[in-house]
Scaffold this motif. Structure first.
Motif, PDB file in Angstrom:
ATOM      1  N   SER A 103      89.381 -42.788  52.580  1.00 31.43           N
ATOM      2  CA  SER A 103      89.237 -43.972  51.729  1.00 31.43           C
ATOM      3  C   SER A 103      89.153 -45.247  52.567  1.00 31.43           C
ATOM      4  O   SER A 103      89.857 -45.403  53.570  1.00 31.43           O
ATOM      5  CB  SER A 103      90.413 -44.088  50.766  1.00 31.43           C
ATOM      6  OG  SER A 103      90.450 -42.999  49.875  1.00 31.43           O
ATOM      7  N   SER A 106      85.173 -51.744  51.460  1.00 32.00           N
ATOM      8  CA  SER A 106      84.012 -52.410  52.045  1.00 32.00           C
ATOM      9  C   SER A 106      84.244 -53.916  52.133  1.00 32.00           C
ATOM     10  O   SER A 106      85.099 -54.485  51.441  1.00 32.00           O
ATOM     11  CB  SER A 106      82.772 -52.125  51.196  1.00 32.00           C
ATOM     12  OG  SER A 106      83.022 -52.433  49.832  1.00 32.00           O
ATOM     13  N   THR A 155      78.054 -49.899  44.917  1.00 30.65           N
ATOM     14  CA  THR A 155      77.733 -48.579  45.456  1.00 30.65           C
ATOM     15  C   THR A 155      78.402 -47.456  44.673  1.00 30.65           C
ATOM     16  O   THR A 155      77.920 -46.321  44.694  1.00 30.65           O
ATOM     17  CB  THR A 155      78.170 -48.464  46.923  1.00 30.65           C
ATOM     18  OG1 THR A 155      79.612 -48.437  46.991  1.00 30.65           O
ATOM     19  CG2 THR A 155      77.635 -49.627  47.755  1.00 30.65           C
ATOM     20  N   ASP A 157      80.792 -45.825  45.544  1.00 28.33           N
ATOM     21  CA  ASP A 157      81.142 -44.801  46.526  1.00 28.33           C
ATOM     22  C   ASP A 157      82.527 -44.244  46.186  1.00 28.33           C
ATOM     23  O   ASP A 157      83.490 -44.998  46.017  1.00 28.33           O
ATOM     24  CB  ASP A 157      81.142 -45.425  47.922  1.00 28.33           C
ATOM     25  CG  ASP A 157      81.315 -44.425  49.044  1.00 28.33           C
ATOM     26  OD1 ASP A 157      82.106 -43.464  48.875  1.00 28.33           O
ATOM     27  OD2 ASP A 157      80.678 -44.602  50.098  1.00 28.33           O
ATOM     28  N   SER A 158      82.648 -42.929  46.107  1.00 25.13           N
ATOM     29  CA  SER A 158      83.906 -42.311  45.693  1.00 25.13           C
ATOM     30  C   SER A 158      85.037 -42.542  46.695  1.00 25.13           C
ATOM     31  O   SER A 158      86.220 -42.454  46.336  1.00 25.13           O
ATOM     32  CB  SER A 158      83.717 -40.813  45.469  1.00 25.13           C
ATOM     33  OG  SER A 158      83.297 -40.179  46.663  1.00 25.13           O
ATOM     34  N   ASP A 159      84.704 -42.838  47.957  1.00 24.00           N
ATOM     35  CA  ASP A 159      85.732 -43.106  48.959  1.00 24.00           C
ATOM     36  C   ASP A 159      86.093 -44.583  49.063  1.00 24.00           C
ATOM     37  O   ASP A 159      87.008 -44.945  49.802  1.00 24.00           O
ATOM     38  CB  ASP A 159      85.283 -42.606  50.335  1.00 24.00           C
ATOM     39  CG  ASP A 159      85.323 -41.092  50.453  1.00 24.00           C
ATOM     40  OD1 ASP A 159      86.162 -40.473  49.765  1.00 24.00           O
ATOM     41  OD2 ASP A 159      84.513 -40.535  51.213  1.00 24.00           O
ATOM     42  N   ASN A 160      85.361 -45.428  48.338  1.00 26.47           N
ATOM     43  CA  ASN A 160      85.619 -46.865  48.370  1.00 26.47           C
ATOM     44  C   ASN A 160      86.686 -47.186  47.324  1.00 26.47           C
ATOM     45  O   ASN A 160      86.523 -46.875  46.144  1.00 26.47           O
ATOM     46  CB  ASN A 160      84.327 -47.632  48.077  1.00 26.47           C
ATOM     47  CG  ASN A 160      84.438 -49.109  48.428  1.00 26.47           C
ATOM     48  OD1 ASN A 160      85.487 -49.719  48.269  1.00 26.47           O
ATOM     49  ND2 ASN A 160      83.331 -49.682  48.881  1.00 26.47           N
ATOM     50  N   GLY A 165      82.954 -50.197  44.152  1.00 24.24           N
ATOM     51  CA  GLY A 165      82.457 -49.938  45.496  1.00 24.24           C
ATOM     52  C   GLY A 165      81.570 -51.064  45.989  1.00 24.24           C
ATOM     53  O   GLY A 165      80.666 -50.849  46.794  1.00 24.24           O
ATOM     54  N   GLU A 167      79.957 -54.189  47.885  1.00 23.97           N
ATOM     55  CA  GLU A 167      79.955 -54.639  49.267  1.00 23.97           C
ATOM     56  C   GLU A 167      79.089 -55.884  49.385  1.00 23.97           C
ATOM     57  O   GLU A 167      78.089 -56.045  48.687  1.00 23.97           O
ATOM     58  CB  GLU A 167      79.458 -53.554  50.212  1.00 23.97           C
ATOM     59  CG  GLU A 167      78.103 -52.989  49.897  1.00 23.97           C
ATOM     60  CD  GLU A 167      77.733 -51.831  50.806  1.00 23.97           C
ATOM     61  OE1 GLU A 167      76.523 -51.669  51.068  1.00 23.97           O
ATOM     62  OE2 GLU A 167      78.626 -51.082  51.250  1.00 23.97           O
ATOM     63  N   ARG A 279      88.345 -46.127  38.386  1.00 20.65           N
ATOM     64  CA  ARG A 279      88.124 -45.077  39.371  1.00 20.65           C
ATOM     65  C   ARG A 279      89.448 -44.387  39.664  1.00 20.65           C
ATOM     66  O   ARG A 279      90.522 -44.968  39.487  1.00 20.65           O
ATOM     67  CB  ARG A 279      87.531 -45.647  40.668  1.00 20.65           C
ATOM     68  CG  ARG A 279      88.490 -46.532  41.440  1.00 20.65           C
ATOM     69  CD  ARG A 279      87.963 -46.976  42.793  1.00 20.65           C
ATOM     70  NE  ARG A 279      87.639 -45.866  43.639  1.00 20.65           N
ATOM     71  CZ  ARG A 279      88.526 -45.134  44.317  1.00 20.65           C
ATOM     72  NH1 ARG A 279      89.811 -45.371  44.210  1.00 20.65           N
ATOM     73  NH2 ARG A 279      88.122 -44.158  45.091  1.00 20.65           N
TER      74      ARG A 279
END
Length: 280
Positions: A103, A106, A155, A157-160, A165, A167, A279
């Motif tokens: 995780s 950004s 984004t 993004d699942s890890d953000n 997500g 940026e 999320r």
């Protein structure tokens, strides 16, 4: 009328005005921060896993111990030195990176989707555990709080760890950023427009931070009729519906207040998208 001595030094106030960031500020002993971590992790054990989704947001409405953090006198004294005596907590958000976790956060400005004006808003980022550079400590571009609002790209993004997500849509040289590592029981203070982000946690322990978003009472929410918690002074503007303090952890009343507040916040964070929940 009692006049309070300033908590921050003249140099710290000047640094915040110039850089949009000051750190570290010790607000409690490490042992007290450790006890708060124990209480969080007891809830996680009882609920079957790490705190997530809507439970990571507006946590001061759910738990008495989180309500105590946002009212910590040293935190509020520091915040008052920067935004004045009438203070609301708009929200709280846990940013937790598990050990060796991909995780990240950004580069972004907090102000992007919040709908708060004017931009006299700051975050007290409270380190519940140690947050060294290797654990994914925050990194800032000093002076970027003087920028206007910069366009961001979503984004998802699942890890953000950010809600969308998002940026910042400009190139940022990583070497221009400075890290803001903290020890448990310390805070950093940063401006709503300060560009910042953080890398994954490469250590063998959890990095637990609670972001507390403070606003002076004259700030307005432009998107919806929102709610906030008055933590110091008086509210002469009534720009927000006032939130109740939890009388006990996860009580029926606390859960109802939290549900109402997070549903409002969901509408601000995800405006213009089809997202209907936070999320994980």
């Amino acid at each position: 009328m009692c006049i309070r001595d300033r908590f921050l030094t003249t140099e710290q106030i000047a640094t915040y005005q110039n850089d949009g960031l000051i750190f570290p500020i010790k607000v409690m002993p490490e042992i007290e921060a450790g006890e708060l971590q124990r209480r969080l992790e007891q809830y996680e054990r009882d609920s079957g896993g790490p705190i997530q989704k809507e439970w990571r947001h507006k946590v001061h409405l759910l738990f008495t111990w989180a309500n105590e953090i946002i009212r910590n006198p040293k935190i509020l004294d520091a915040v008052e030195d920067l935004i004045g005596p009438n203070i609301m907590c708009w929200t709280t958000n846990f940013f937790i990176k598990e050990a060796n976790d991909p995780s990240f956060v950004s580069w972004h400005q907090d102000s992007t989707y919040w709908g708060l004006e004017p931009a006299d808003v700051l975050t007290a980022w409270f380190a519940m555990s140690d947050a060294p550079v290797e654990s994914g400590a925050m990194k800032f571009l000093l002076g970027s709080h003087k920028w206007d609002q910069i366009e961001h790209t979503d984004t998802f993004d699942s890890d953000n760890l950010l809600t969308r997500g998002q940026e910042i849509s400009i190139d940022i040289n990583e070497e221009d950023g400075i890290y803001a590592p903290l020890k448990a029981g310390e805070i950093s203070l940063h401006h709503i427009r300060a560009a910042h982000g953080s890398a994954p946690n490469t250590t063998n322990f959890r990095r637990i931070g609670l972001a507390i978003r403070y606003i002076p009472t004259y700030v307005k929410q432009l998107k919806i009729r929102d709610s906030a918690t008055l933590v110091r002074g008086i509210d002469e503007y009534s720009n927000f519906d006032l939130e109740p303090e939890p009388q006990e952890d996860l009580s029926v009343d606390a859960l109802a207040a939290h549900k109402d507040a997070t549903e409002r916040q969901l509408a601000t964070y995800y405006e213009g998208t089809e997202k209907a929940e936070f999320r994980p």
